[in-house]
Design an enzyme around this catalytic site. Structure first.
Site, PDB file in Angstrom:
ATOM      1  N   GLU A 135     -54.173  11.802 -28.929  1.00  0.00           N
ATOM      2  CA  GLU A 135     -54.876  12.756 -27.738  1.00  0.00           C
ATOM      3  C   GLU A 135     -55.850  13.575 -28.117  1.00  0.00           C
ATOM      4  OE1 GLU A 135     -52.782  15.788 -24.380  1.00  0.00           O
ATOM      5  OE2 GLU A 135     -52.321  15.980 -26.569  1.00  0.00           O
ATOM      6  N   GLY A 273     -48.149  20.725 -32.508  1.00  0.00           N
ATOM      7  CA  GLY A 273     -46.945  20.894 -32.444  1.00  0.00           C
ATOM      8  C   GLY A 273     -46.420  19.822 -32.974  1.00  0.00           C
ATOM      9  N   ALA A 274     -46.880  19.427 -31.256  1.00  0.00           N
ATOM     10  CA  ALA A 274     -45.549  18.022 -30.947  1.00  0.00           C
ATOM     11  C   ALA A 274     -46.764  17.003 -29.963  1.00  0.00           C
ATOM     12  CB  ALA A 274     -44.491  17.891 -30.644  1.00  0.00           C
ATOM     13  N   GLU A 276     -46.281  14.667 -26.223  1.00  0.00           N
ATOM     14  CA  GLU A 276     -45.363  13.966 -25.362  1.00  0.00           C
ATOM     15  C   GLU A 276     -44.721  12.112 -25.648  1.00  0.00           C
ATOM     16  OE1 GLU A 276     -48.971  14.672 -23.712  1.00  0.00           O
ATOM     17  OE2 GLU A 276     -48.268  15.806 -24.875  1.00  0.00           O
ATOM     18  N   ASN A 277     -45.623  11.882 -26.049  1.00  0.00           N
ATOM     19  CA  ASN A 277     -45.642  10.118 -26.003  1.00  0.00           C
ATOM     20  C   ASN A 277     -44.347   9.460 -25.588  1.00  0.00           C
ATOM     21  OD1 ASN A 277     -47.994   9.527 -28.048  1.00  0.00           O
ATOM     22  ND2 ASN A 277     -45.991  10.366 -29.867  1.00  0.00           N
ATOM     23  N   GLU A 308     -42.250  19.197 -24.450  1.00  0.00           N
ATOM     24  CA  GLU A 308     -42.830  17.844 -24.291  1.00  0.00           C
ATOM     25  C   GLU A 308     -41.599  17.173 -23.369  1.00  0.00           C
ATOM     26  OE1 GLU A 308     -45.614  17.150 -26.788  1.00  0.00           O
ATOM     27  OE2 GLU A 308     -45.168  19.412 -27.313  1.00  0.00           O
ATOM     28  N   HIS A 311     -42.794  17.103 -20.212  1.00  0.00           N
ATOM     29  CA  HIS A 311     -44.227  16.833 -20.583  1.00  0.00           C
ATOM     30  C   HIS A 311     -43.915  15.351 -19.268  1.00  0.00           C
ATOM     31  CE1 HIS A 311     -47.576  18.540 -21.421  1.00  0.00           C
ATOM     32  NE2 HIS A 311     -47.350  18.421 -22.691  1.00  0.00           N
TER      33      HIS A 311
END
Length: 858
Positions: A135, A273-274, A276-277, A308, A311
Site C-alpha cells: 500500500e 503497524g499492520a 489488511e491483506n 485490520e 478492513h
C-alpha cells in the site's frame, strides 16, 4: 524516479478504458538465499499473465512494473521489445484488442526498505524471511499489474521457494512438485495481495460459527513469526482476540467473512503497524513483546488486530475507487477497532484510550497547514502515501463516533450492512455510503457530510456559566469557535457534564444534559437551575470531535483537584484538553509539567499515564522557555524517580515510571540510578530489568557519555538478535560526539546501505534533545540535501529522513527563517516533500509560541 508516480486523472482514464478478468502470477524466490553475485540488486523472477478487456479496441494504455530488468513482454501473442515498451516503471500497451492477454517476464528486486518484496536476514541464526507490503502502490515492485484500487480482479499465485520453506498468500496453498500453488482469490485490489515466505514459526487454530439458518462457517486460523521470536510469541492471546473479533463483526455485519482462511504474520522491519491483506494480515513484529509491557501494549495490539479485521469488510470486500476516499476504509476500521475492542474483549476501557491517544493524533494533524477534509483531494500516489495520517484515521473515526451519536447505533450498523450487500467486491465513493446511511437514519447526510467530511479544521467548545444570587445556574451556554484559516462552525452532539466535590473530597458528576450545539453559541436549557458547578466538561463522554476549553472556575478546580476526578474517561478528557491548551500557548508548559508531577502518580489508567509521560517530556523539550529547560528537566527527573520508588511492587505503574525515568534522565544522580539498576548493585522490589528495559536504560547513558562503544558492544553480545541490533544502532548513534553524528549523517543521507529499520534506529539515536549544540551544524546541511534525498530514495526512506532529521531541536527564529527560505526557493519541489517541510515548520512555530507563553508566565 518521477515516472513511478501515477495521477488520479491517469487512473480514471485507465479505469474507463480497461476491466481486468484475472491474474496469474508466478514468483521464483529461490534466489532469496545463498550468495549474491554481481553489483546490482538481488533479484527474483516474476512472470505475470493478466487477462483484461478494453472498451475501445485500438486504444493504448499501460501496465505498471518497477523492476531492474524485463526479460520479455507479450501482448496477445505478439512479442514486444522490452527496450522499447518498458521505461523502468511502465509498460506501454498499444493497439489493444477487445480482449487481451499480457505476459511479462521480469527480474524484480528484493527490498530493504519495506516496500515490495522485503528480504530480511536474521542475525541470530542467518535465516532469511520474506514478506510483501504494497500500500498504496508497491505491488508493481513484485509483479506487472494495473496498480490502482478500482481495477479489481481475482488472482492465482504460484511460488517456488528454497527447500524447507513455507509460503503463504491470500488463498489456501499446497506444495506439489516443488511449487506452492494458491487458491484463486475473490476480486481484490492489487495493493492487498500478499506473499509471505520463509522458515517462520507457525501456529494454527480454528474458528467456527453456526448462523441462524443453520449454515456453518469454518475459518482456519494461523499466526506466525520469526523462529527467534517464538519463545516470546503469545499466539493464544492473538487467537483469543481474533475469535472475539470474528464473533463481534459477524454479530453486527450480517455478511460472513468472505476470504476463507485467516492468517496473521508478525514480520521484521515493517514500516507500518499492520496491513489488511485478506486472508494474510501482516503486522510489525514489535507486537510480540520480548519483555514485560503494560496492559496498554496488549490493548494496542488487540485494537490493531480488530482494526485490520474490520478492513476485511471495509476496504477489502468494498474498496474505495481512488485514494480520495481512503477514509472509507481507514476511518471505519479505526472506529470499528475501538468499537469491537470495548464490545468484545477484556479491554472495556478502550474509548478512554481512543479519547486520549488517537484523538491527540487527530487534533495535531488537523491544526497543521497540511490539514485536509476527511475526504481528501488526492492528486497522485505521493499525495496518497502522505494521507495515511491522523485525519484519515483518527479524525475520521472520531467523526464516525459523532455520527453514531447523531444518527443512532442501529441505523449506523444497518447502513453498513446495506453497504456491504450493495457493493460487495466493488468500489465506492463517498456518495455510496451517504445514500445508505440516509436511508437507514432518516437524517440529511449531505449536510452532515459537508460539515464533517468535506471541510477541515477542529472547533473549540468553551462553557459560559451565569449564576443566580442563590448560587444556582441561571444560564449555561456552549461557545463554539474556529480558527481563522478554517472558519467552519459545525453541528456537535455533546453531553455537558457538571462536576463538584463531594463530602469525601472526590470530584464527581452530579448533572448532565445531551444537546446539539449549533452556531457560535448554544444555551443548554436543561441545566438551568442546577447547583453551581466547580467543573464544566462540555464534551462529557467524548461524543464529538472538538478541543475542549474551560471557564476560569473549571480551570482553577483542575489545578487543585484533577486527581480527585473519579471517572477515568472524564479525567482523560481533562488531561487531553490541558495538553491542547499547552500546545496552543494558552497554558504555560511549566504549569502542565506541574500538573503531571502533582497528579500523574494517582492515574489508574495505565495508557493515560504513559500518554502523560510523553506529553510532559514534550512540554519540557519543546514548549518550555529555553532559560527554564534545565529546571524543567530536573523537576521531571526528580519527580519521576520519586514516583518510581513509590509505585507498587511489580505494578504496571512501576514499569511505566521506570521507562519514564530513563526518558528524562539528565543529572548525575539519574545516571547513577540507571547504571546501578543495570548492573544489579541496586534493585527495586518487583522491577524486573529485562532485556528491553536494559536497552531503555542504556540509551540515556550513551547520550550523556556515561556508556561508551565498548559498553554498548557488551550489551549487544548479550542480546545479539535483530531487536538487539536495532537497539545497539540507536544507542551508538546517541553518543555525544561530533564524529558519531557525522558518521550517522553519512550512513542515512549519503548511503542507502542501511535497511529501513536501521535508518529509523539511526535517526532516533542521532536526534537527542540534550545535544542541541552538537546538532546545530546539521540544520544548514538538512536544507541542502532533502530535495536530492527525496528524488533518489524510496518515498518511505525519504519520509523518514525529511521528518526525522528536521532540525526541531534548533528551535529558534533563525531555523524558522531558514525553513521559510527553503520553501520560498523550492516552490516547484514535489508537493509531498513541501508538505513534510511545512508540517515540520508548523511544529517549530508552535513550539516557539509555547516557549514565549512559558517565558511570559514570569
Amino acid at each position: 524516479m518521477p515516472g513511478e508516480n501515477l495521477t488520479r486523472d491517469e487512473a480514471r482514464e485507465r479505469a474507463a478504458l480497461l476491466s481486468v478478468d484475472g491474474y496469474e502470477v508466478s514468483l521464483d524466490l529461490r534466489s532469496a538465499t545463498g550468495e549474491h553475485d554481481g553489483d546490482g540488486p538481488r533479484t527474483f523472477r516474476s512472470v505475470t499473465t493478466v487477462r483484461f478487456r478494453c472498451a475501445e479496441p485500438g486504444a493504448s494504455s499501460f501496465a505498471d512494473l518497477i523492476a531492474p530488468a524485463v526479460t520479455s513482454v507479450s501482448l496477445n501473442g505478439r512479442d514486444l521489445d522490452p527496450g522499447q515498451v518498458f521505461d523502468g516503471s511502465r509498460i506501454l500497451l498499444e493497439d489493444l484488442a477487445a480482449e487481451n492477454e499480457l505476459v511479462v517476464d521480469a527480474q524484480c528486486a528484493y527490498s530493504r526498505t519495506g516496500e515490495g518484496m522485503h528480504r530480511f536476514v536474521d542475525p541470530e541464526d542467518g535465516e532469511v524471511y520474506l514478506y510483501t507490503q504494497y500500500e498504496p502502490a508497491d505491488a508493481r515492485r513484485v509483479f506487472a499489474n494495473f496498480e490502482q484500487p478500482d481495477l479489481k480482479a481475482p488472482y492465482r499465485f504460484e511460488v517456488r521457494a528454497p527447500e524447507g520453506w513455507t509460503v503463504w498468500s491470500n488463498g489456501v496453498g499446497d506444495l506439489a512438485d516443488g511449487v506452492w500453488r494458491f487458491a484463486e482469490t475473490k476480486p481484490i485490489s492489487t495493493y492487498i495481495t500478499c506473499v509471505v515466505a520463509g522458515p517462520y514459526h507457525y501456529v494454527t487454530d480454528h474458528y467456527e460459527r453456526v448462523f441462524e439458518d443453520g449454515t456453518r462457517l469454518e475459518i482456519p486460523l494461523g499466526a506466525m513469526c520469526r523462529k527467534g521470536l517464538a519463545p516470546h510469541f503469545d499466539a493464544d492471546d492473538v487467537f483469543l482476540v481474533t475469535k472475539q473479533g470474528l464473533d463481534f463483526f459477524h454479530d453486527h455485519f450480517d455478511h460472513p467473512y468472505p476470504f476463507g482462511k485467516y492468517d496473521q504474520a508478525f514480520v521484521p522491519e515493517y514500516n507500518l503497524g499492520a496491513m489488511e491483506n485478506p486472508g494474510m494480515v501482516t503486522f510489525r513484529e514489535e507486537f510480540i513483546f520480548r519483555g514485560k509491557v503494560t496492559q496498554a501494549s496488549y490493548e494496542g495490539r488487540a485494537n490493531v488486530i480488530l482494526h485490520e479485521m474490520a478492513h476485511m469488510w471495509f476496504g477489502d470486500l468494498v474498496t474505495m475507487e481512488w485514494w480520495d476516499d481512503l477514509w472509507l476504509k481507514e476511518s471505519f476500521a479505526d472506529f470499528m477497532g475501538a468499537f469491537a475492542l470495548v464490545g468484545a474483549t477484556r479491554f472495556t476501557d478502550g474509548w478512554i484510550t481512543f479519547a486520549n491517544r488517537r484523538k491527540a493524533w487527530a487534533y495535531r494533524a488537523d491544526q497543521l497547514p497540511s490539514t485536509h477534509p476527511v475526504t481528501a483531494d488526492i492528486r497522485d500516489l505521493q499525495d496518497a502515501k502522505l494521507n495515511f495520517d491522523g485525519i484519515t484515521y483518527a479524525k475520521g473515526a472520531s467523526v464516525l463516533k459523532q455520527l453514531v451519536a447523531y444518527a443512532g447505533q442501529d441505523a449506523f450498523l444497518e447502513g453498513a450492512r446495506r453497504y456491504f450487500k450493495r457493493h460487495a467486491y466493488g468500489n465506492t465513493r463517498l456518495g455510496d455510503l451517504l445514500s445508505v446511511l440516509e436511508e437507514t437514519s432518516g437524517r440529511d447526510m449531505a449536510a452532515w457530510s459537508r460539515a464533517w467530511l468535506e471541510t477541515a479544521g477542529v472547533n473549540s467548545l468553551t462553557p459560559q456559566v451565569l449564576l443566580r444570587a442563590d448560587g444556582t445556574v441561571d444560564e449555561l451556554a456552549v461557545v463554539q469557535e474556529a480558527a481563522e484559516s478554517h472558519p467552519e462552525l459545525r453541528p456537535h452532539r455533546v453531553a455537558v457534564g457538571l462536576y463538584r466535590r463531594t463530602a469525601a473530597g472526590t470530584l464527581e458528576r452530579y448533572a448532565q444534559a445531551e444537546t446539539d450545539v449549533e452556531g457560535p453559541r448554544t444555551v443548554v436549557a436543561e441545566l438551568a437551575g442546577a447547583d453551581a458547578p466547580e467543573l464544566v466538561l462540555v464534551n462529557d463522554d467524548d461524543l464529538t470531535y472538538c478541543k475542549t476549553r474551560f471557564d476560569d472556575t473549571s480551570l482553577a478546580t483542575l489545578r487543585e483537584a484533577l486527581g480527585d476526578l473519579t471517572d477515568p474517561l472524564a479525567r482523560a478528557l481533562c488531561w487531553s484538553a490541558l495538553w491542547n491548551m499547552t500546545r496552543d500557548a494558552l497554558l504555560p508548559a511549566r504549569d502542565f509539567i506541574g500538573l503531571v508531577l502533582r497528579f500523574a502518580g494517582r492515574e489508574t489508567d495505565i495508557g493515560v499515564l504513559q500518554m502523560l509521560h510523553a506529553w510532559a517530556e514534550s512540554a519540557a523539550v519543546h514548549y518550555t522557555a529555553p532559560e527554564r529547560r534545565e529546571e524543567a528537566a530536573r523537576r521531571l527527573a526528580e519527580g519521576a524517580a520519586e514516583q518510581l520508588r513509590a509505585a507498587g511492587e511489580g505494578s504496571e505503574q512501576q514499569l511505566a515510571w521506570a521507562r519514564f525515568v530513563a526518558r528524562v534522565a539528565c543529572a548525575e544522580a539519574d545516571f547513577e540510578l540507571l547504571a546501578s539498576l543495570l548492573d544489579g548493585t541496586e534493585t527495586l522490589p518487583g522491577l524486573e530489568v529485562d532485556q528491553e528495559l536494559r536497552w531503555a536504560f542504556l540509551e540515556p547513558l550513551a547520550a550523556h557519555g556515561a556508556a561508551d562503544e565498548k559498553r554498548l558492544d557488551e550489551e549487544l553480545a548479550r542480546d545479539d538478535t535483530a531487536s538487539g541490533r536495532r537497539h545497539h544502532v540507536r544507542c551508538l548513534a546517541a553518543r555525544p560526539s561530533e564524529a558519531v553524528k557525522a558518521q550517522c549523517w553519512a550512513q542515512v543521507v549519503e548511503s542507502d546501505a542501511l535497511s529501513n529499520a536501521l535508518v529509523e534506529a539511526t535517526i532516533a539515536g542521532f536526534a537527542q534533545p540534550s545535544q542541541r549544540e552538537l546538532l546545530a551544524p546539521y540544520a544548514e546541511k538538512y536544507f541542502a540535501v532533502i530535495e536530492r534525498v527525496w528524488t533518489e530514495r524510496s518515498i518511505q526512506i525519504g519520509m523518514d529522513v525529511v521528518r526525522g532529521l528536521f532540525p526541531s531541536y534548533e528551535d529558534s527564529e533563525e531555523t524558522l527563517d531558514a525553513t521559510d527560505a527553503w520553501l520560498a526557493a523550492h516552490e516547484d519541489a514535489a508537493p509531498a516533500l513541501r508538505r513534510l517541510v511545512l508540517e515540520a515548520r508548523d511544529d517549530l512555530a508552535r513550539a516557539l509560541r509555547g516557549q514565549a507563553c512559558d517565558a511570559a508566565a514570569g
